[in-house]
Design an enzyme around this catalytic site. Sequence first.
Site, PDB file in Angstrom:
ATOM      1  N   TYR A 163       2.631  10.191   0.416  1.00 36.79           N
ATOM      2  CA  TYR A 163       3.821   9.687   1.084  1.00 36.79           C
ATOM      3  C   TYR A 163       5.075  10.157   0.336  1.00 36.79           C
ATOM      4  O   TYR A 163       5.476   9.582  -0.669  1.00 36.79           O
ATOM      5  CB  TYR A 163       3.803   8.167   1.149  1.00 36.79           C
ATOM      6  CG  TYR A 163       2.600   7.583   1.866  1.00 36.79           C
ATOM      7  CD1 TYR A 163       1.848   8.333   2.759  1.00 36.79           C
ATOM      8  CD2 TYR A 163       2.223   6.264   1.647  1.00 36.79           C
ATOM      9  CE1 TYR A 163       0.751   7.791   3.410  1.00 36.79           C
ATOM     10  CE2 TYR A 163       1.130   5.709   2.297  1.00 36.79           C
ATOM     11  CZ  TYR A 163       0.396   6.481   3.180  1.00 36.79           C
ATOM     12  OH  TYR A 163      -0.691   5.931   3.813  1.00 36.79           O
ATOM     13  N   LYS A 210      -3.867   5.810  -3.319  1.00 38.16           N
ATOM     14  CA  LYS A 210      -4.945   6.636  -2.789  1.00 38.16           C
ATOM     15  C   LYS A 210      -5.224   7.850  -3.667  1.00 38.16           C
ATOM     16  O   LYS A 210      -4.391   8.242  -4.492  1.00 38.16           O
ATOM     17  CB  LYS A 210      -4.588   7.064  -1.361  1.00 38.16           C
ATOM     18  CG  LYS A 210      -4.285   5.864  -0.461  1.00 38.16           C
ATOM     19  CD  LYS A 210      -3.967   6.250   0.946  1.00 38.16           C
ATOM     20  CE  LYS A 210      -3.664   5.019   1.791  1.00 38.16           C
ATOM     21  NZ  LYS A 210      -2.358   4.412   1.455  1.00 38.16           N
ATOM     22  N   ASP A 236       0.833  -1.207   0.000  1.00 36.88           N
ATOM     23  CA  ASP A 236       0.000   0.000   0.000  1.00 36.88           C
ATOM     24  C   ASP A 236       0.862   1.250   0.000  1.00 36.88           C
ATOM     25  O   ASP A 236       1.792   1.376   0.795  1.00 36.88           O
ATOM     26  CB  ASP A 236      -0.903   0.025   1.236  1.00 36.88           C
ATOM     27  CG  ASP A 236      -1.672   1.329   1.329  1.00 36.88           C
ATOM     28  OD1 ASP A 236      -2.586   1.539   0.510  1.00 36.88           O
ATOM     29  OD2 ASP A 236      -1.332   2.152   2.208  1.00 36.88           O
TER      30      ASP A 236
END
Length: 334
Positions: A56, A82, A51
């Site tokens: 990030y 995401k 993930d």
Amino acid sequence: MEKRRIGRTALEVTEVSFGGAAIGGLYRACSREAAMETLQGAWEAGLRYFDTAPFYGFGLSERRFGDFLRYKPRDSYVLSTKVGRLFRPVPEDQVPDHSYVDPLPFALDYDYSYDGIMRSVDFSYARLGLNKIDILYVHDIGAYTHGIEKTKLHFRQLMDGGLKALEELKRSGTISAYGLGVNEVQICLDVMRRAPLDCILLASRYSLLDRSAEAELLPLCRAQRTSLVIGGVFNSGILATGPVQGAHFDYQPASRAMLDRVDAMEKIAGEGGYPLAAAAFQFPLHEPMVATVLTGTAKLANLTRNLELLDINVAGTEYAKYRPYTVVQSVHQP
């Protein structure tokens, strides 16, 4: 490693999976070499669900995941990323501080609309350099991140168009599943009462210390067959370090009351003959609606240590002893 199914889909994920915030430089710098070494260690340990997110490292984590996975057989792993944030290039002195060290030179804008989600997916494919994303999570929508008033706007964007985008992407085969990636329970309830979800990546709200997902969210997930992907099993560290000076809970230094609470939990674990960290790591896997537990680190040694916690026997009957230590989450106002 054993696998569990995601919702009503055909996707199956390993019971332990790898989260990519740390290799994007969360709180401390992570070299490319360290990132690749840790990802390789995860692969060799049998982890096959990975993930990541644009947030990030402002794209850095996605790039590193793509570099690592590019030459792996595509049907041998599951990948999620995401949506909800879009990035634009800025001079280095204008890169915002969101606790990432040496991120890529971008600033972010929140966008949960149809167009925003479609653009986010295109950008993620470009950063990853891969041709398939399995799961998309709507990232950090809710009052915990945005406060109450901005959440109303973002929620309308998601209801008015964002969910349509996700459903189109799933129907076309661009993705295989979608859900939310959040740190709070209430937004999950709000969305699920209006639209079905395949899965929810829930950080820190179904843990040995914080059971706030138990009252309403777990029953709703059971009824709708929505899987949970559980992150933050150590609640920002305190369940791994114990009640030491400088321990963190919920992304902040732990209060005296929280230190005392975890000290009491540590005594229960000691009486049972196992470390508290082992109980914390294994706890979510006793719930059938939990598909996997995420572990995220930028150090191979830390990954190895966490995986070794699975080998320590913690009887299911032990968990009832910890029930008095439930935490009620507060809302962060921006």
